[in-house]
Design a protein around this motif. Structure first.
Motif, PDB file in Angstrom:
ATOM      1  N   LEU A 163       6.328   1.914 -30.786  1.00  0.00           N
ATOM      2  CA  LEU A 163       5.747   3.332 -30.085  1.00  0.00           C
ATOM      3  C   LEU A 163       6.779   4.255 -29.570  1.00  0.00           C
ATOM      4  O   LEU A 163       6.745   5.604 -29.743  1.00  0.00           O
ATOM      5  N   ILE A 164       7.733   3.728 -28.633  1.00  0.00           N
ATOM      6  CA  ILE A 164       8.649   4.410 -28.025  1.00  0.00           C
ATOM      7  C   ILE A 164       9.512   5.182 -29.132  1.00  0.00           C
ATOM      8  O   ILE A 164       9.985   6.406 -29.054  1.00  0.00           O
ATOM      9  N   ALA A 165       9.876   4.363 -30.087  1.00  0.00           N
ATOM     10  CA  ALA A 165      11.087   4.641 -30.914  1.00  0.00           C
ATOM     11  C   ALA A 165      10.235   5.792 -31.827  1.00  0.00           C
ATOM     12  O   ALA A 165      10.956   6.896 -32.336  1.00  0.00           O
ATOM     13  N   LEU A 166       9.131   5.882 -32.228  1.00  0.00           N
ATOM     14  CA  LEU A 166       8.370   6.837 -33.066  1.00  0.00           C
ATOM     15  C   LEU A 166       7.846   8.118 -32.189  1.00  0.00           C
ATOM     16  O   LEU A 166       7.372   9.053 -32.834  1.00  0.00           O
ATOM     17  N   LEU A 167       7.943   7.947 -31.056  1.00  0.00           N
ATOM     18  CA  LEU A 167       7.412   9.025 -30.151  1.00  0.00           C
ATOM     19  C   LEU A 167       7.947  10.539 -30.433  1.00  0.00           C
ATOM     20  O   LEU A 167       7.377  11.557 -30.603  1.00  0.00           O
ATOM     21  N   PRO A 168       9.358  10.561 -30.910  1.00  0.00           N
ATOM     22  CA  PRO A 168       9.657  12.058 -31.189  1.00  0.00           C
ATOM     23  C   PRO A 168       9.299  12.472 -32.481  1.00  0.00           C
ATOM     24  O   PRO A 168       9.171  13.598 -32.932  1.00  0.00           O
ATOM     25  N   ILE A 169       9.225  11.489 -33.338  1.00  0.00           N
ATOM     26  CA  ILE A 169       8.831  11.779 -34.836  1.00  0.00           C
ATOM     27  C   ILE A 169       7.305  12.239 -34.812  1.00  0.00           C
ATOM     28  O   ILE A 169       7.105  13.188 -35.470  1.00  0.00           O
ATOM     29  N   LEU A 170       6.491  11.456 -33.927  1.00  0.00           N
ATOM     30  CA  LEU A 170       5.164  11.992 -33.863  1.00  0.00           C
ATOM     31  C   LEU A 170       4.974  13.220 -33.148  1.00  0.00           C
ATOM     32  O   LEU A 170       3.897  14.132 -33.399  1.00  0.00           O
ATOM     33  N   ARG A 171       5.961  13.475 -32.485  1.00  0.00           N
ATOM     34  CA  ARG A 171       5.785  14.958 -31.724  1.00  0.00           C
ATOM     35  C   ARG A 171       6.928  15.935 -32.504  1.00  0.00           C
ATOM     36  O   ARG A 171       7.232  17.151 -31.783  1.00  0.00           O
ATOM     37  N   PHE A 172       6.948  15.624 -33.788  1.00  0.00           N
ATOM     38  CA  PHE A 172       8.083  16.566 -34.624  1.00  0.00           C
ATOM     39  C   PHE A 172       9.232  17.026 -34.037  1.00  0.00           C
ATOM     40  O   PHE A 172       9.555  18.179 -34.061  1.00  0.00           O
ATOM     41  N   ARG A 173       9.982  16.113 -33.167  1.00  0.00           N
ATOM     42  CA  ARG A 173      11.090  16.302 -32.893  1.00  0.00           C
ATOM     43  C   ARG A 173      12.281  15.285 -33.552  1.00  0.00           C
ATOM     44  O   ARG A 173      12.153  14.052 -33.598  1.00  0.00           O
ATOM     45  N   ALA A 174      13.089  15.865 -34.126  1.00  0.00           N
ATOM     46  CA  ALA A 174      13.787  15.182 -34.977  1.00  0.00           C
ATOM     47  C   ALA A 174      15.046  14.427 -34.111  1.00  0.00           C
ATOM     48  O   ALA A 174      15.544  14.932 -33.068  1.00  0.00           O
ATOM     49  N   TYR A 175      15.455  13.287 -34.600  1.00  0.00           N
ATOM     50  CA  TYR A 175      16.948  12.618 -34.106  1.00  0.00           C
ATOM     51  C   TYR A 175      17.886  13.390 -34.353  1.00  0.00           C
ATOM     52  O   TYR A 175      17.813  14.038 -35.630  1.00  0.00           O
ATOM     53  N   GLN A 176      19.060  13.637 -33.527  1.00  0.00           N
ATOM     54  CA  GLN A 176      20.056  14.168 -33.659  1.00  0.00           C
ATOM     55  C   GLN A 176      21.316  13.334 -34.169  1.00  0.00           C
ATOM     56  O   GLN A 176      21.479  12.330 -33.502  1.00  0.00           O
ATOM     57  N   ILE A 177      22.246  13.974 -34.839  1.00  0.00           N
ATOM     58  CA  ILE A 177      23.398  13.350 -35.099  1.00  0.00           C
ATOM     59  C   ILE A 177      24.393  13.701 -33.846  1.00  0.00           C
ATOM     60  O   ILE A 177      24.571  14.592 -33.585  1.00  0.00           O
ATOM     61  N   GLN A 178      24.876  12.397 -33.506  1.00  0.00           N
ATOM     62  CA  GLN A 178      25.842  12.633 -32.120  1.00  0.00           C
ATOM     63  C   GLN A 178      27.090  13.227 -32.484  1.00  0.00           C
ATOM     64  O   GLN A 178      27.609  13.322 -33.582  1.00  0.00           O
ATOM     65  N   ALA A 179      27.786  13.492 -31.367  1.00  0.00           N
ATOM     66  CA  ALA A 179      28.936  14.374 -31.608  1.00  0.00           C
ATOM     67  C   ALA A 179      30.061  13.783 -32.314  1.00  0.00           C
ATOM     68  O   ALA A 179      30.990  14.239 -32.846  1.00  0.00           O
ATOM     69  N   SER A 180      30.153  12.483 -32.302  1.00  0.00           N
ATOM     70  CA  SER A 180      31.039  11.500 -32.970  1.00  0.00           C
ATOM     71  C   SER A 180      30.627  11.379 -34.577  1.00  0.00           C
ATOM     72  O   SER A 180      31.471  11.142 -35.046  1.00  0.00           O
ATOM     73  N   ARG A 181      29.624  11.943 -34.943  1.00  0.00           N
ATOM     74  CA  ARG A 181      28.936  12.031 -36.311  1.00  0.00           C
ATOM     75  C   ARG A 181      29.100  10.544 -36.910  1.00  0.00           C
ATOM     76  O   ARG A 181      29.062  10.338 -38.181  1.00  0.00           O
ATOM     77  N   THR A 182      28.812   9.326 -35.916  1.00  0.00           N
ATOM     78  CA  THR A 182      28.489   8.113 -36.473  1.00  0.00           C
ATOM     79  C   THR A 182      27.341   7.647 -36.208  1.00  0.00           C
ATOM     80  O   THR A 182      27.053   6.349 -36.789  1.00  0.00           O
ATOM     81  N   TRP A 183      26.572   8.045 -35.417  1.00  0.00           N
ATOM     82  CA  TRP A 183      25.391   7.489 -35.061  1.00  0.00           C
ATOM     83  C   TRP A 183      24.147   8.638 -34.747  1.00  0.00           C
ATOM     84  O   TRP A 183      24.660   9.830 -34.428  1.00  0.00           O
ATOM     85  N   CYS A 184      22.859   8.229 -34.525  1.00  0.00           N
ATOM     86  CA  CYS A 184      21.729   9.231 -34.395  1.00  0.00           C
ATOM     87  C   CYS A 184      21.162   8.674 -33.201  1.00  0.00           C
ATOM     88  O   CYS A 184      20.946   7.443 -33.028  1.00  0.00           O
ATOM     89  N   PHE A 185      20.575   9.590 -32.201  1.00  0.00           N
ATOM     90  CA  PHE A 185      19.880   9.301 -31.205  1.00  0.00           C
ATOM     91  C   PHE A 185      19.144  10.382 -30.799  1.00  0.00           C
ATOM     92  O   PHE A 185      19.034  11.402 -31.381  1.00  0.00           O
ATOM     93  N   TYR A 186      18.374  10.310 -29.448  1.00  0.00           N
ATOM     94  CA  TYR A 186      17.823  11.645 -29.016  1.00  0.00           C
ATOM     95  C   TYR A 186      18.984  12.784 -28.735  1.00  0.00           C
ATOM     96  O   TYR A 186      20.213  12.516 -28.827  1.00  0.00           O
ATOM     97  N   LYS A 187      18.273  13.898 -28.445  1.00  0.00           N
ATOM     98  CA  LYS A 187      19.418  14.978 -28.253  1.00  0.00           C
ATOM     99  C   LYS A 187      20.189  14.999 -27.076  1.00  0.00           C
ATOM    100  O   LYS A 187      19.681  14.876 -26.043  1.00  0.00           O
ATOM    101  N   THR A 188      21.468  14.759 -27.151  1.00  0.00           N
ATOM    102  CA  THR A 188      22.373  14.804 -25.972  1.00  0.00           C
ATOM    103  C   THR A 188      23.198  15.875 -25.876  1.00  0.00           C
ATOM    104  O   THR A 188      23.861  16.062 -24.760  1.00  0.00           O
ATOM    105  N   GLU A 189      23.319  16.834 -26.298  1.00  0.00           N
ATOM    106  CA  GLU A 189      23.879  18.002 -26.634  1.00  0.00           C
ATOM    107  C   GLU A 189      22.886  19.206 -26.019  1.00  0.00           C
ATOM    108  O   GLU A 189      22.086  19.517 -26.719  1.00  0.00           O
ATOM    109  N   HIS A 190      23.322  20.001 -25.122  1.00  0.00           N
ATOM    110  CA  HIS A 190      22.871  21.164 -24.830  1.00  0.00           C
ATOM    111  C   HIS A 190      21.209  21.064 -24.629  1.00  0.00           C
ATOM    112  O   HIS A 190      20.502  21.479 -25.216  1.00  0.00           O
TER     113      HIS A 190
END
Length: 363
Positions: A163-190
């Motif tokens: 449920l915690i992992a799907l919460l952004p998808i259910l809220r129409f919030r996309a997971y973001q590609i991180q600055a290193s372009r090697t993994w995806c997570f919550y939005k961590t920039e700006h």
């Protein structure tokens, strides 16, 4: 998604202004090594658990075996799925625009990162609670902590992590590609929106809460075992004390050292929106440390057993040349022995029990 011009570009905002660069050869090496060692360690732990479950089917040990099995299986699938995606990203030269047109792979990667990050922490805290109940309330543990209840707890923990992992998808919030372009997570920039902050703080707070529960329950268990050892002169509980105290110390140290940097970093990003160049490198370092926790989990919970501790004790005693303690023969079931010793310590007439208890009933 969420006001983007195109759904396929939801996770590509970071690709335009990347301030974090990694060496391709070193990063691929780390990913392959982490995945391989994690898969081998957890596979070995699963084999040991299956053998132990077939040998010992005591009711008192079933809960521990089920929880430990859930932990190592979760770690195994985490290494398989996340490691395979990471290696694929490196093999594709991190060209997300080519293979992630509609942000599907990034969403799957982000969901897996959150789920396989929180679920082992939750299971570790549940195991700590189970051990604490087993030592402090052995009668309640033996009568109420059945295999059916343990399976229900495992299911609830996994569903909550999903449920915690799907919460952004259910809220129409996309997971973001991180600055290193090697993994995806919550939005961590700006991070400016309150909902993006909420996801980061929720992840970090739940992880830190799980570590705090594990620390508290392991501390109570360790103190209880030491008190039982000081009160009881019976040699049957001595081996169990050595085994459990060493395991508890190792569990607390490994979990706190490996997970605290990543959780604290996510909490700091959620609280403070500003990011610096060191933050990307800090996140990568903290992420690799968190990965080591999943590698070390089977060695702490499963492989650091009485046989290993006995051999280490013999080697240490031989090197030091000092006879400290004469360890007695190890019993087959340490958890059963724990229940026995704890029950004796809780009994008000434990000091008056003779080797032949039937003879004292007439007094």
């Amino acid at each position: 998604m969420n006001g983007s011009k195109s759904p396929g570009l939801a996770g590509f905002g970071v690709l335009r202004n990347t301030t974090c660069h990694t060496e391709k050869k070193i990063s691929v090496f780390f990913s392959i090594i982490f995945m391989t060692v994690g898969i081998l360690s957890n596979s070995l732990a699963i084999a040991i658990l299956m053998k132990a479950y077939q040998r010992f089917r005591q009711k008192s040990k079933a809960s521990f075996l089920l929880l430990a099995s859930g932990l190592v299986v979760t770690d195994l699938f985490g290494h398989l799925i996340n490691g395979a995606i990471a290696v694929f990203v490196y093999a594709s030269d991190k060209d997300w625009i080519r293979f992630n047109q509609y942000n599907i792979l990034c969403s799957v990667f982000g969901i897996c990162m959150v789920f396989f990050g929180l679920c082992p922490l939750f299971l570790g805290s549940v195991m700590a609670v189970e051990r604490c109940i087993g030592v402090t309330k052995p009668i309640f543990h033996s009568t109420k902590m059945t295999s059916r209840h343990v399976k229900m707890m495992l299911t609830m923990v996994c569903l909550f992590a999903v449920l915690i992992a799907l919460l952004p998808i259910l809220r129409f919030r996309a997971y973001q590609i991180q600055a290193s372009r090697t993994w995806c997570f919550y939005k961590t920039e700006h991070v400016e929106d309150w909902e993006d902050r909420f996801y980061l703080l929720l992840f970090s707070c739940l992880g830190l809460l799980a570590l705090a529960v594990s620390f508290l329950c392991n501390a109570v268990t360790g103190i209880t075992l030491l008190r039982v050892k000081l009160k009881s002169q019976q040699r049957q509980g001595r081996s169990h004390h050595f085994e459990m105290i060493i395991q508890l110390l190792a569990i607390m140290c490994v979990s706190c050292i490996c997970w605290s940097p990543f959780l604290v970093t996510m909490a700091r990003i959620g609280i403070n929106e500003s990011r610096s160049k060191e933050t990307c490198e800090t996140i990568l370092f903290a992420l690799r440390m968190a990965t080591w926790n999943q590698i070390l989990d089977p060695w702490v919970y499963i492989l650091l057993r009485k046989a290993v501790l006995r051999n280490l004790y013999k080697i240490t005693r031989g090197c030091c040349g000092v006879h400290i303690v004469n360890l007695h023969v190890w019993e087959l079931s340490s958890i059963k022995n724990s229940l026995k010793v704890a029950a004796i310590s809780e009994s008000p007439s434990s000091k008056q029990i003779n080797p032949r208890p039937l003879s004292s009933r007439g007094q």
